[in-house]
Design a protein around this motif. Structure first.
Motif, PDB file in Angstrom:
ATOM      1  N   LEU A 197       0.844  -1.199   0.000  1.00  0.00           N
ATOM      2  CA  LEU A 197       0.000   0.000   0.000  1.00  0.00           C
ATOM      3  C   LEU A 197       0.880   1.251   0.000  1.00  0.00           C
ATOM      4  O   LEU A 197       0.652   2.186  -0.776  1.00  0.00           O
ATOM      5  N   ALA A 198       1.898   1.220   0.852  1.00  0.00           N
ATOM      6  CA  ALA A 198       2.787   2.379   0.975  1.00  0.00           C
ATOM      7  C   ALA A 198       3.581   2.602  -0.316  1.00  0.00           C
ATOM      8  O   ALA A 198       3.937   3.728  -0.648  1.00  0.00           O
ATOM      9  N   ALA A 199       3.844   1.509  -1.030  1.00  0.00           N
ATOM     10  CA  ALA A 199       4.706   1.596  -2.217  1.00  0.00           C
ATOM     11  C   ALA A 199       3.945   1.996  -3.487  1.00  0.00           C
ATOM     12  O   ALA A 199       4.551   2.149  -4.551  1.00  0.00           O
ATOM     13  N   VAL A 200       2.631   2.187  -3.377  1.00  0.00           N
ATOM     14  CA  VAL A 200       1.841   2.516  -4.579  1.00  0.00           C
ATOM     15  C   VAL A 200       2.327   3.828  -5.197  1.00  0.00           C
ATOM     16  O   VAL A 200       2.505   4.820  -4.491  1.00  0.00           O
ATOM     17  N   ALA A 201       2.537   3.810  -6.495  1.00  0.00           N
ATOM     18  CA  ALA A 201       2.997   5.023  -7.183  1.00  0.00           C
ATOM     19  C   ALA A 201       1.855   6.029  -7.264  1.00  0.00           C
ATOM     20  O   ALA A 201       0.698   5.653  -7.510  1.00  0.00           O
ATOM     21  N   ASP A 202       2.182   7.310  -7.078  1.00  0.00           N
ATOM     22  CA  ASP A 202       1.164   8.374  -7.133  1.00  0.00           C
ATOM     23  C   ASP A 202       0.436   8.375  -8.474  1.00  0.00           C
ATOM     24  O   ASP A 202      -0.736   8.734  -8.549  1.00  0.00           O
ATOM     25  N   ASP A 203       1.155   7.948  -9.486  1.00  0.00           N
ATOM     26  CA  ASP A 203       0.610   7.963 -10.838  1.00  0.00           C
ATOM     27  C   ASP A 203      -0.636   7.077 -10.999  1.00  0.00           C
ATOM     28  O   ASP A 203      -1.395   7.225 -11.955  1.00  0.00           O
ATOM     29  N   LEU A 204      -0.842   6.109 -10.073  1.00  0.00           N
ATOM     30  CA  LEU A 204      -2.003   5.207 -10.198  1.00  0.00           C
ATOM     31  C   LEU A 204      -3.291   5.840  -9.658  1.00  0.00           C
ATOM     32  O   LEU A 204      -4.358   5.239  -9.721  1.00  0.00           O
ATOM     33  N   LEU A 205      -3.156   7.064  -9.102  1.00  0.00           N
ATOM     34  CA  LEU A 205      -4.341   7.733  -8.563  1.00  0.00           C
ATOM     35  C   LEU A 205      -4.755   8.898  -9.468  1.00  0.00           C
ATOM     36  O   LEU A 205      -3.870   9.551 -10.025  1.00  0.00           O
ATOM     37  N   PRO A 206      -6.045   9.172  -9.621  1.00  0.00           N
ATOM     38  CA  PRO A 206      -7.161   8.393  -9.103  1.00  0.00           C
ATOM     39  C   PRO A 206      -7.232   7.009  -9.748  1.00  0.00           C
ATOM     40  O   PRO A 206      -6.834   6.832 -10.898  1.00  0.00           O
ATOM     41  N   GLY A 207      -7.748   6.069  -8.955  1.00  0.00           N
ATOM     42  CA  GLY A 207      -7.792   4.696  -9.445  1.00  0.00           C
ATOM     43  C   GLY A 207      -9.008   3.945  -8.920  1.00  0.00           C
ATOM     44  O   GLY A 207      -9.862   4.524  -8.242  1.00  0.00           O
ATOM     45  N   ILE A 208      -9.053   2.663  -9.251  1.00  0.00           N
ATOM     46  CA  ILE A 208     -10.125   1.800  -8.738  1.00  0.00           C
ATOM     47  C   ILE A 208      -9.463   0.637  -8.018  1.00  0.00           C
ATOM     48  O   ILE A 208      -8.629  -0.066  -8.599  1.00  0.00           O
ATOM     49  N   LEU A 209      -9.819   0.481  -6.744  1.00  0.00           N
ATOM     50  CA  LEU A 209      -9.314  -0.655  -5.973  1.00  0.00           C
ATOM     51  C   LEU A 209     -10.288  -1.805  -6.174  1.00  0.00           C
ATOM     52  O   LEU A 209     -11.493  -1.657  -5.944  1.00  0.00           O
ATOM     53  N   LYS A 210      -9.752  -2.939  -6.645  1.00  0.00           N
ATOM     54  CA  LYS A 210     -10.622  -4.088  -6.950  1.00  0.00           C
ATOM     55  C   LYS A 210     -10.130  -5.304  -6.172  1.00  0.00           C
ATOM     56  O   LYS A 210      -8.935  -5.604  -6.200  1.00  0.00           O
ATOM     57  N   THR A 211     -11.040  -6.010  -5.512  1.00  0.00           N
ATOM     58  CA  THR A 211     -10.618  -7.235  -4.817  1.00  0.00           C
ATOM     59  C   THR A 211     -10.111  -8.228  -5.869  1.00  0.00           C
ATOM     60  O   THR A 211     -10.632  -8.279  -6.993  1.00  0.00           O
ATOM     61  N   ALA A 212      -9.081  -8.982  -5.498  1.00  0.00           N
ATOM     62  CA  ALA A 212      -8.516  -9.936  -6.459  1.00  0.00           C
ATOM     63  C   ALA A 212      -9.517 -11.035  -6.776  1.00  0.00           C
ATOM     64  O   ALA A 212      -9.543 -11.559  -7.888  1.00  0.00           O
ATOM     65  N   ARG A 213     -10.354 -11.364  -5.815  1.00  0.00           N
ATOM     66  CA  ARG A 213     -11.279 -12.491  -6.005  1.00  0.00           C
ATOM     67  C   ARG A 213     -12.725 -12.067  -5.752  1.00  0.00           C
ATOM     68  O   ARG A 213     -12.990 -11.109  -5.036  1.00  0.00           O
TER      69      ARG A 213
END
Ligand code: ATP
Ligand code: MG
Length: 401
Positions: free
Chosen positions: A144-160
């Motif tokens: 979570l901490a390592a997420v690049a700023d570039d991915l925001l805004p984004g959609i968080l999707k459960t893997a399953r």
């Protein structure tokens, strides 16, 4: 176990005089339409689904009412069936492993396991020749901490276990992302960059045991609140180059997986140019469904072979023929929202329109967002199909498209 040819009506596997029987894991509307297609060809059918009343269970010759992993349920299914398919991707892959060891089972447990897990799925889709949306896997606080700023805004999707936009949260900031992951109970997720979509489309392919592959031309899809609302299926729905690229990518994915059965691949078409002069840009592959798909329901009424006919043919090892679309078509999904306050939708007025095909799935309870049925409008031209579908939408209180 690979498939042999299972002719309809043939003497059963054990020479016991039983008709050839095909089984399906799952009793939803896709299972119902599979069962109907199989029965038209003379097969007997078995549905395994835990619900007492299910759309497919209601129309099948047999309904085994057990959990998907119940050993006795699976044994009964294997005893009755010459081959087995599945109608939704959340059937536990373990059940398909058991079935696949004893009977031709398509799609395979391996292919379904990949489609069930967005993390594995992304890795496979990336090999299709078309890119996936930029994303990060989030399985730990460190991720979570390592997420690049570039991915925001984004959609968080459960893997399953996501479908129809469930298990997805749109996030604009890191704080929202952290809160959303917590709300999803910290399960493995992917964060996808929110992309500017000019359009969405999907391609349905059917691949046999011998690797032969046929396909439907891309459908153009409109989603609302993460749920498919409208599908437009006719030649002019997409630029030819994009259509060809999408079909090739879908076939690559099926081949890569040694897939057997019907597979749907969903794509985004990105916006290109300025907001004032936006046009259809690059293709991005979104996800796959290891089964027939809602966006292919128009094939029942507008094509000489439907996606369910092809599911039967792939499973039974029958010849695959390239399907031909004979009518332009527009499909409207009929969600539970239409039955608000117990009011019955205006079927009488809608059925008075030319080329309207009403499909209801036999569901007894209409909840908001629940897929109760669909309506396909067929016509000689795209303009006519759209015009009639807009009339039908207006009569039903479905938002215009
Ligand atoms: P399905 O019922 O198709 O299995 P799902 O719940 O798995 O749906 P997705 O296909 O991932 O969900 O997303 C649903 C819809 O949300 C997409 O069709 C699209 O309209 C929108 N969407 C998803 N991801 C993105 C993205 N990265 N950028 C923009 N829009 C997106
Ligand atoms: Mg989707």
């Amino acid at each position: 176990m690979s498939g042999s040819v299972l002719l309809p009506g043939a003497i059963g596997l054990n020479g016991d005089g039983q008709p050839t029987t095909l089984g399906v894991m799952g009793g939803g509307q896709l299972g119902r339409m599979f069962v109907q297609a199989a029965q038209i060809m003379g097969y007997f059918t078995v549905v395994l689904d835990p619900d007492v009343i299910s759309p497919a269970g209601l129309v099948s010759h047999h309904h085994i009412q057990t959990d998907y992993l119940d050993p006795q349920g699976l044994v009964q299914l294997m005893q009755r069936c010459a081959a087995i398919t599945t109608e939704f991707e959340n059937v536990p892959a373990g059940a398909l492993v058991t079935l696949g060891a004893a009977r031709p089972t398509a799609p395979s447990a391996d292919a379904v396991a990949i489609a069930q897990d967005r993390i594995q799925e992304k890795a496979h889709l990336a090999r299709s020749g078309v890119p996936v949306a930029p994303y990060a896997v989030i399985e730990s606080a460190a991720d979570l901490a390592a997420v690049a700023d570039d991915l925001l805004p984004g959609i968080l999707k459960t893997a399953r276990l996501g479908y129809d936009g469930k298990g997805q949260v749109r996030v604009g900031t890191r704080a929202e992302l952290a809160a959303a992951w917590k709300a999803l109970k910290g399960v493995p997720c992917v964060l996808e960059k929110m992309l500017p979509l000019a359009a969405e489309c999907s391609v349905i392919v059917a691949r046999g045991w011998n690797g032969e592959c046929v396909h439907f031309a891309p459908q153009r899809n409109l989603h609302r609140q993460g749920i498919l609302a409208v599908t437009q299926a006719y030649e002019e729905n997409m630029p030819l180059a994009l259509s060809q690229q999408a079909v090739e990518a879908a076939k690559n994915i099926a081949n890569e997986l040694h897939y057997v059965g019907v597979l749907c691949v969903e794509f985004f078409v990105l916006t290109e140019g300025s907001p004032e002069r936006a046009s259809l840009g690059a293709l991005v592959v979104n996800e796959m469904a290891p089964r027939p798909h809602n966006s292919g329901h128009y094939t029942l009424d507008a094509c000489d072979l439907s996606q369910f006919d092809l599911q039967v043919r792939t499973l039974a090892g029958l010849p695959l023929v390239q399907p031909r679309q004979h009518s332009a078509a527009v499909m409207l999904n009929l969600l539970g929202d239409l039955w608000v306050n117990g009011v019955t939708p205006r079927w009488n007025a809608v059925l008075a329109l030319p080329g309207v095909h009403l499909h209801l799935y036999g569901k007894l309870q209409a909840n908001k967002g629940r897929k109760m049925g669909h309506l396909t409008v067929t016509a000689a031209s795209a303009a006519q199909a759209n015009a009639t579908a807009l009339q039908a939408a207006s009569l039903l209180g479905v938002e215009a498209f």
